[in-house]
Scaffold this motif. Structure first.
Motif, PDB file in Angstrom:
ATOM      1  N   ASN A   1      -4.698   6.718   4.692  1.00 64.04           N
ATOM      2  CA  ASN A   1      -4.115   5.410   4.399  1.00 64.04           C
ATOM      3  C   ASN A   1      -3.956   4.664   5.713  1.00 64.04           C
ATOM      4  O   ASN A   1      -3.126   5.021   6.545  1.00 64.04           O
ATOM      5  CB  ASN A   1      -2.755   5.583   3.701  1.00 64.04           C
ATOM      6  CG  ASN A   1      -2.177   4.273   3.198  1.00 64.04           C
ATOM      7  OD1 ASN A   1      -2.184   3.268   3.895  1.00 64.04           O
ATOM      8  ND2 ASN A   1      -1.680   4.294   1.964  1.00 64.04           N
TER       9      ASN A   1
ATOM     10  N   VAL B   1      -6.151   0.223  -2.037  1.00 64.26           N
ATOM     11  CA  VAL B   1      -6.290  -0.610  -0.841  1.00 64.26           C
ATOM     12  C   VAL B   1      -5.929  -2.040  -1.210  1.00 64.26           C
ATOM     13  O   VAL B   1      -6.447  -2.578  -2.201  1.00 64.26           O
ATOM     14  CB  VAL B   1      -7.722  -0.552  -0.276  1.00 64.26           C
ATOM     15  CG1 VAL B   1      -7.849  -1.470   0.932  1.00 64.26           C
ATOM     16  CG2 VAL B   1      -8.082   0.876   0.106  1.00 64.26           C
TER      17      VAL B   1
ATOM     18  N   ILE C   1      -5.941  -5.703  -5.173  1.00 66.47           N
ATOM     19  CA  ILE C   1      -5.680  -4.265  -5.109  1.00 66.47           C
ATOM     20  C   ILE C   1      -6.868  -3.535  -5.726  1.00 66.47           C
ATOM     21  O   ILE C   1      -7.171  -3.726  -6.918  1.00 66.47           O
ATOM     22  CB  ILE C   1      -4.378  -3.890  -5.861  1.00 66.47           C
ATOM     23  CG1 ILE C   1      -3.176  -4.655  -5.266  1.00 66.47           C
ATOM     24  CG2 ILE C   1      -4.133  -2.390  -5.770  1.00 66.47           C
ATOM     25  CD1 ILE C   1      -2.707  -5.810  -6.075  1.00 66.47           C
TER      26      ILE C   1
ATOM     27  N   GLN D   1       0.825  -1.209   0.000  1.00 67.67           N
ATOM     28  CA  GLN D   1       0.000   0.000   0.000  1.00 67.67           C
ATOM     29  C   GLN D   1       0.856   1.255   0.000  1.00 67.67           C
ATOM     30  O   GLN D   1       0.533   2.241  -0.666  1.00 67.67           O
ATOM     31  CB  GLN D   1      -0.942   0.004   1.208  1.00 67.67           C
ATOM     32  CG  GLN D   1      -2.090  -0.949   1.087  1.00 67.67           C
ATOM     33  CD  GLN D   1      -3.210  -0.657   2.061  1.00 67.67           C
ATOM     34  OE1 GLN D   1      -4.216  -1.341   2.072  1.00 67.67           O
ATOM     35  NE2 GLN D   1      -3.084   0.349   2.872  1.00 67.67           N
TER      36      GLN D   1
END
Length: 845
Positions: free
Chosen positions: A391, A334, A354, A322
């Motif tokens: 994130n 993600v 992904i 990531q």
């Protein structure tokens, strides 16, 4: 508060006060509820109040719109008065046409004291209880305080605590509140059992958890104290341990605790459902983002086909993928791992999916709870900031970094919705803890003798995340001091700058005949290339000077000198077989230092200036007590950036730990080094003896310090070890627990075999005299007293493979790590020195 709730709360509280404090009675006289009997606010009189004003008590009775009080309003007022906690007795009576509210006020607390508490300080107890000086005394509150004090002691492992509140009446309706405490003994963990564990023994699993059984050394630690929070955390540690070793279906079903009155301690039992052990069958990558090829992230995966399934490696793979996707411009990518189990083949097919995640941004990062640590010290551990894409992997990495700082008792990062649906707020809650250390360390080893150290250090200097340490050492054969300073973020980059200033003195002992004084300064830079790979760059400049005991520098070889007086200390050095040959008299009867040492003594101080680096690869599961993983150190130092010497020194050291069977751990240790001469020293093509490698039990156990390799064998010299420019070593060791001893004792046994060699001396073998009269052990070329040349060095440099085998005792004691070794050399050089027993260890307190 509405009337119904107030009536309910008042009724419950009144019932509680009647049950717990019989002296506080509440009597309500039934009043006529007819409108004709309703009272007005002015028809209420109050009796017995001293501190609480009349109007304050009346204010609890609320009239209706017509200004009259009915029965419901009077009941509500009564309940509200009770809830204040200001009164121990409240009575409402009707006298004629008036309501009389009779109150007995609760006393005022004059002071709060604690008696019998030795393990918990008054300040800690005062901060926890609600009863305070100058506050109102309340029996229910006192009972609540008793329970709070009991909980404090139970969290410190004392379940037999007894707390008795005592009240001492004072004038003017005041009381002294005294909590009499009987602390009782420490209630520890008497046994820890595991049910359902087949793959790992109970002995091994006790290494995983933080809770320990009580033993005779428990007073030095706190792991044997029963703490329900710690036991719950141990469940997660066990689960993660199994997941790391391939048990994808593991469940820690329960952690049962039971108090045993007969043993005065707790019995803890973990129930485990291990499930099957899986290996990785395949690893594939799927990307729903058209411009991002999933296979391009394959190099960031730590999951390998055929290896045991490892949830920890899986988590790190997701995190690194990531982060890499974010670097490539896919800030919202993600990575979601998926595992498809094959129950028959016992394999797991890993799929990294992904996908494009929700477009969420960080609106704000709130730092809370840090009373000492500066905000920027916390914020710099984040790779993201306000306005960046959210994130989760980077947030988890920041939380892990903050915990590793060891500045805080607790670290927790949570999210909450922002001002819009695509905004989140990060809340970082921390609690500072003490980061200063004052320690007195003591130890003894067969190499350095007794040694003591006093040090003061601070890991979070001024709340800025700086590290500083000052220490002083004084021992039987080693003395000195050191000052260290580390700035972990140089110029706001994740680069650590370290500065070290040190002075050391190594005294002559049974292994070396000379003293060495060293004064040095070393700045260094540290880089974290990956979590398992670090690089350190350094520059070192130091000054060394050799000294000799007077008995090794008492020679006067000039026959014509008035101070010359032949004695038993003077023998014929040039021809030992002919003592009457006085033309070559020397002082060898009490031994003489080797020629390279005498040369250093004549030269005086030597300056070394060098650049170097160390590359470290570390996958150990535990740096202090490893059982699995690989540690490799590769280092090079180039001396010649100014100074008096010039060489290149290279060394590598590798250790590999692997669990075998029945809690036995295997260790393979390989090492080697080479020293290359790049110039001349003292006008000769050679290397200083002090710069050579010196080896002994650090290479092959069973030999004395400096006991291996080239050695001076001149007649009646001190036979000093000269060192070599090349060495290699290999060792195989098995470490095993003593199953018949409690795990918490920390004892392990070891059996091992070592092999290695040190050779290729390239130091001076002769040198010209500059002052014949002050140079010990040198013989003039003629009897006229003119300066001549020192006798040539005779030395043994046979490249013999040294081997040994032995046993060891390893103790991870509360006093520090201790190790005892007994090794017997199998092969050795003719002049090697043997030391079969070796001991080393120390402590900090």
């Amino acid at each position: 508060m509405n009337v119904g709730m107030r009536v309910l709360r008042g009724t419950l509280l009144a019932a509680l006060m009647v049950a717990t404090a019989p002296v506080a009675a509440v009597v309500a006289v039934p009043l006529m509820s007819s409108p004709a009997a309703a009272q007005t606010l002015s028809s209420i009189s109050v009796e017995g109040n001293r501190r609480v004003e009349l109007e304050t008590i009346r204010s609890y009775f609320k009239p209706d719109a017509s200004g009259r009080l009915d029965q419901a309003s009077i009941d509500d007022g009564l309940k509200a008065l009770i809830e204040t906690g200001l009164f121990q007795d409240v009575r409402i009576n009707r006298v004629g046409g008036r309501l009389v509210v009779s109150v007995v006020e609760n006393p005022v607390i004059n002071r709060v004291a604690f008696e019998g508490n030795k393990k918990v300080k008054d300040d800690q107890l005062t901060a926890e209880i609600q009863s305070k000086p100058r506050g109102t005394f309340s029996r229910p509150m006192v009972q609540s305080d008793v329970q709070r004090i009991v909980e404090i002691y139970r969290h410190s492992g004392r379940y037999d605590v007894r707390v008795t509140p005592e009240i001492v009446e004072q004038p003017n309706n005041r009381v002294d509140l005294i909590f009499s405490i009987s602390e009782g003994g420490k209630t520890g963990i008497k046994s820890i059992e595991f049910i359902g564990n087949h793959a790992f023994s109970s002995y091994r699993l006790k290494d995983v958890i933080k809770t320990h059984e009580s033993n005779f050394l428990s007073f030095l630690g706190g792991g044997d104290v029963y703490d329900p929070d710690r036991v719950e955390a141990d469940r997660d540690l066990l689960r993660r341990y199994y997941l790391k070793h391939g048990f994808a279906d593991v469940q820690i079903v329960a952690a049962l605790t039971e108090y045993d009155p007969a043993r005065h301690g707790f019995l803890v039992t973990f129930k485990i459902d291990e499930g099957q052990q899986y290996r990785v069958g395949s690893v594939t990558f799927e990307s729903s983002i058209p411009t991002l090829d999933g296979n391009s992230l394959r190099s960031f995966s730590r999951v390998n086909v055929g290896a045991l399934y490892n949830a920890e490696a899986l988590e790190k793979s997701v995190e690194e993928m990531q982060v890499e996707a974010s670097r490539r411009g896919y800030a919202f990518a993600v990575v979601r791992p998926r595992g498809d189990r094959n129950f028959d083949a016992h394999t797991v097919s890993i799929v990294f999916a992904i996908d494009e995640g929700p477009r969420t941004y960080i609106e704000r990062i709130n730092i809370r709870g840090n009373t000492r640590t500066r905000d920027y010290v916390i914020r710099r551990e984040f790779d993201i900031s306000e306005g960046d894409a959210y994130n989760r992997s980077l947030v988890d990495r920041a939380e892990r970094r903050l915990k590793n700082l060891d500045f805080f008792k607790t670290v927790k990062i949570t999210t909450e919705p922002g001002s819009s649906s695509d905004r989140v707020i990060l809340d970082v809650d921390v609690e500072d803890k003490s980061t200063g250390d004052f320690s007195i360390s003591g130890g003894y080893s067969t190499t350095q003798g007794a040694l003591a150290e006093v040090s003061v250090s601070e890991r979070n200097l001024l709340g800025r995340g700086l590290f500083a340490k000052a220490s002083v050492q004084y021992g039987q054969y080693a003395r000195g001091y050191s000052l260290s300073f580390v700035e972990p973020y140089l110029l706001d980059y994740r680069v650590a700058l370290g500065l070290d200033l040190y002075q050391r003195e190594q005294l002559a002992n049974q292994y070396i005949s000379y003293n060495v004084k060293t004064l040095g300064f070393s700045p260094r830079l540290g880089f974290g290339l990956r979590e398992d790979l670090t690089l350190q760059l350094r520059y070192s400049i130091y000054q060394q000077e050799i000294g000799l005991p007077s008995v090794l520098r008492n020679c006067n070889n000039n026959i014509g000198d008035p101070n010359y007086n032949p004695s038993p200390a003077f023998v014929a050095a040039g021809n030992p077989a002919s003592p009457s040959n006085t033309s070559s008299l020397g002082c060898y009867a009490d031994g003489e230092a080797s020629l390279p040492i005498r040369q250093e003594l004549e030269r005086g101080r030597t300056l070394t200036s060098m650049l170097g680096y160390t590359l470290t690869y570390n996958t150990l599961d535990n740096n202090k007590n490893p059982t699995e993983g690989l540690l490799i150190d590769f280092r090079q130092d180039f001396a010649g950036v100014g100074g008096d010497v010039k060489y290149l020194k290279t060394a590598i050291d590798a250790k590999y730990y692997q669990p075998l069977v029945s809690d036995i751990v295997g260790l393979v240790h390989l090492q080697g080094g080479i020293l290359n001469n790049l110039g001349s020293y003292a006008g000769q093509n050679g290397i200083r003896m002090l710069d050579n490698f010196q080896m002994g039990p650090n290479l092959v156990r069973g030999f004395a310090p400096n006991g291996i390799g080239p050695r001076d064998i001149n007649y009646l010299s001190t036979m000093d070890a000269l060192g070599g420019t090349k060495y290699w070593g290999a060792s195989v060791e098995l470490q095993m627990p003593f199953w018949f001893l409690p795990k918490e004792v920390g004892l392990k046994g070891a059996v091992y075999a070592d092999a290695g060699s040190l050779w290729d001396y390239k130091g001076p073998t002769s040198y010209a005299l500059t002052n014949e009269f002050n140079t010990p052990g040198c013989i003039p070329s003629t009897s006229s007293g003119n300066p001549g040349t020192c006798a040539g060095l005779q030395y043994d440099d046979t490249n013999v493979i040294r081997t040994s085998a032995g046993v060891g005792l390893i103790w991870q004691s509360p006093f520090g790590p201790l190790r005892f070794d007994y090794a017997v050399p199998i092969t050795k050089g003719k002049y090697d020195r043997v030391q079969e027993f070796r001991f080393g260890g120390g402590t900090t307190f």
